[in-house]
Enzyme design. Structure first.
Site, PDB file in Angstrom:
ATOM      1  N   HIS A 144     -22.900 -21.667 -24.859  1.00 34.85           N
ATOM      2  CA  HIS A 144     -21.555 -21.141 -24.603  1.00 34.85           C
ATOM      3  C   HIS A 144     -20.517 -22.260 -24.701  1.00 34.85           C
ATOM      4  O   HIS A 144     -20.364 -23.074 -23.791  1.00 34.85           O
ATOM      5  CB  HIS A 144     -21.533 -20.473 -23.214  1.00 34.85           C
ATOM      6  CG  HIS A 144     -20.247 -19.802 -22.905  1.00 34.85           C
ATOM      7  ND1 HIS A 144     -19.713 -19.763 -21.634  1.00 34.85           N
ATOM      8  CD2 HIS A 144     -19.360 -19.148 -23.697  1.00 34.85           C
ATOM      9  CE1 HIS A 144     -18.571 -19.110 -21.668  1.00 34.85           C
ATOM     10  NE2 HIS A 144     -18.338 -18.728 -22.902  1.00 34.85           N
ATOM     11  N   GLU A 156     -22.083 -24.615 -21.985  1.00 34.47           N
ATOM     12  CA  GLU A 156     -23.068 -24.102 -21.021  1.00 34.47           C
ATOM     13  C   GLU A 156     -24.294 -23.669 -21.830  1.00 34.47           C
ATOM     14  O   GLU A 156     -24.154 -22.898 -22.786  1.00 34.47           O
ATOM     15  CB  GLU A 156     -22.539 -22.852 -20.316  1.00 34.47           C
ATOM     16  CG  GLU A 156     -21.454 -23.084 -19.302  1.00 34.47           C
ATOM     17  CD  GLU A 156     -21.034 -21.761 -18.636  1.00 34.47           C
ATOM     18  OE1 GLU A 156     -21.336 -21.575 -17.457  1.00 34.47           O
ATOM     19  OE2 GLU A 156     -20.391 -20.938 -19.300  1.00 34.47           O
ATOM     20  N   ASN A 194     -17.259 -18.309 -16.621  1.00 31.67           N
ATOM     21  CA  ASN A 194     -16.540 -17.030 -16.610  1.00 31.67           C
ATOM     22  C   ASN A 194     -16.733 -16.246 -15.313  1.00 31.67           C
ATOM     23  O   ASN A 194     -15.906 -15.401 -14.971  1.00 31.67           O
ATOM     24  CB  ASN A 194     -16.934 -16.185 -17.820  1.00 31.67           C
ATOM     25  CG  ASN A 194     -16.311 -16.749 -19.087  1.00 31.67           C
ATOM     26  OD1 ASN A 194     -15.220 -17.320 -19.021  1.00 31.67           O
ATOM     27  ND2 ASN A 194     -16.987 -16.618 -20.207  1.00 31.67           N
TER      28      ASN A 194
END
Ligand code: CAA
Ligand code: NAD
Length: 285
Positions: A144, A156, A194
């Site tokens: 990510h 990530e 997130n």
């Protein structure tokens, strides 16, 4: 020390803001890189944006003209998925929608070699579930990247339930080679960034809905908490469609009301206001 890896060629699928950025950093770090998008216009826009970013870096004397040319020589556009057959890692960066990603992973499973690692840049969808679309779940992993990819240091890495250690180690070494710092997230909606960031942005949209001015919300968070962008400016930058997908997944899969997408955000999507990429979001571009 960076582990030696046999990775030479990277495939990137989706040439939007994330895919173009990922392709740029891979090519810049001397990986042969192939980029494809289902939409021809998006593919040519993605390649143009990489050219423009590299031109900017040359102008600012951050890289030489020669480095720009080398980077562009490492980059090719694919004409279809078969061109990904000899990639060592394929990174998917298409729309945040499970059915569409799942279909793509099924196709990638068929066209790539058995040894190819299939990575997803999903912001929130279960890696284990995406891996389930393939016959090689041990070689599927979340990588990510953060937006804008060339600037943000973090990636990530997320292991699905069946991701094996070799896959993890290979992508971790690859991320080091493209000069990123990694953290290991867990395969739960929103991973780390997130899970924390999107509820904060959502709360800012609730404040807007309750009558606080967008500029005041953003100034408060920039000047009061030293964030480089206010939450509404950042939402426009990420893309309001992507933000809504993420919040819907957090809400549905974590099952708590605190993740409920703000109705005003839903209305913006209904109006076709997707943020910076569509010319209008919380601000006009
Ligand atoms: N692409 C590439 N480079 C960019 C860029 C872009 N879209 N936008 C800005 N830059 C570069 C500039 O060229 C500049 O480079 P130099 O320092 O080499 O000159 C540098 O970034 C700083 O840019 P600016 O001076 O124009 O503007 P700024 O100081 O406001 O920085 C920013 C811009 C880096 C985007 C900064 O505002 C920032 O860090 N914003 C927050 C970004 C963020 O939080 N990203 C994470 C989003 S969440 C996510 O990605 C996960 C998800 O799943 C949704
Ligand atoms: P974007 O809308 O800018 O680009 C998506 C691209 O995917 C488009 O060019 C579209 O034509 C292409 N596409 C759609 N379906 C496709 C298919 N079946 N095959 C090939 N191409 C297809 O989106 P983005 O912001 O670049 O996001 C892409 C992914 O990255 C999403 O999963 C998103 O959640 C994730 N992500 C986004 C951000 C962000 O800040 N925007 C940050 C990290 C991760």
């Amino acid at each position: 020390m960076t582990k030696k890896i046999g990775v030479k060629k990277i495939g990137v699928i989706g040439a939007g803001q994330m895919g173009a950025g990922i392709a740029q950093v891979c090519a810049f770090s001397d990986f042969k890189t192939i980029l494809w998008d289902a939409n021809d216009k998006s593919l040519s826009n993605g390649v143009s944006s990489i050219n423009a970013q590299l031109d900017k870096l040359v102008k600012k004397e951050k890289i030489t003209e020669e480095k720009k040319v080398d980077t562009l020589n490492n980059l090719t556009s694919a004409s279809n998925l078969k061109d990904f057959s000899d990639c060592d890692i394929v990174i998917e960066a298409i729309i945040e929608n499970f059915e569409i990603k799942s279909k793509l992973f099924k196709e990638l499973d068929e066209v790539t070699q058995n040894s190819t690692i299939l990575a997803t840049n999903t912001s929130s969808i279960s890696i284990t579930k995406i891996a389930g679309a393939t016959k090689r779940p041990e070689k599927v992993v979340g990588v990510h990247f953060m937006n804008p990819v060339p600037i943000m240091k973090l990636v990530e890495i997320i292991k699905g339930l069946q991701t094996n250690e070799n896959t993890y180690q290979t992508v971790e070494s690859f991320c080091k080679k493209i000069n990123k710092t990694t953290v290991l997230g867990i395969d739960m909606p929103g991973f780390i960034v997130n899970r924390i960031l999107c509820p904060m942005i959502n709360e800012a949209i609730f404040l807007l809905q309750e009558g606080v001015k967008a500029e005041d919300i953003d100034s408060a968070m920039k000047l009061g908490t030293n964030q480089p962008m206010g939450p509404l400016e950042l939402a426009d930058f990420v893309g309001l469609d992507t933000l809504l997908y993420i919040l819907q997944i957090l809400h549905r899969e974590l099952g708590e009301d605190k993740y409920r997408p703000c109705p005003l955000l839903v209305k913006y999507i209904e109006a076709g206001w997707y943020g910076k990429k569509s010319g209008k979001g919380f601000y006009q571009y």
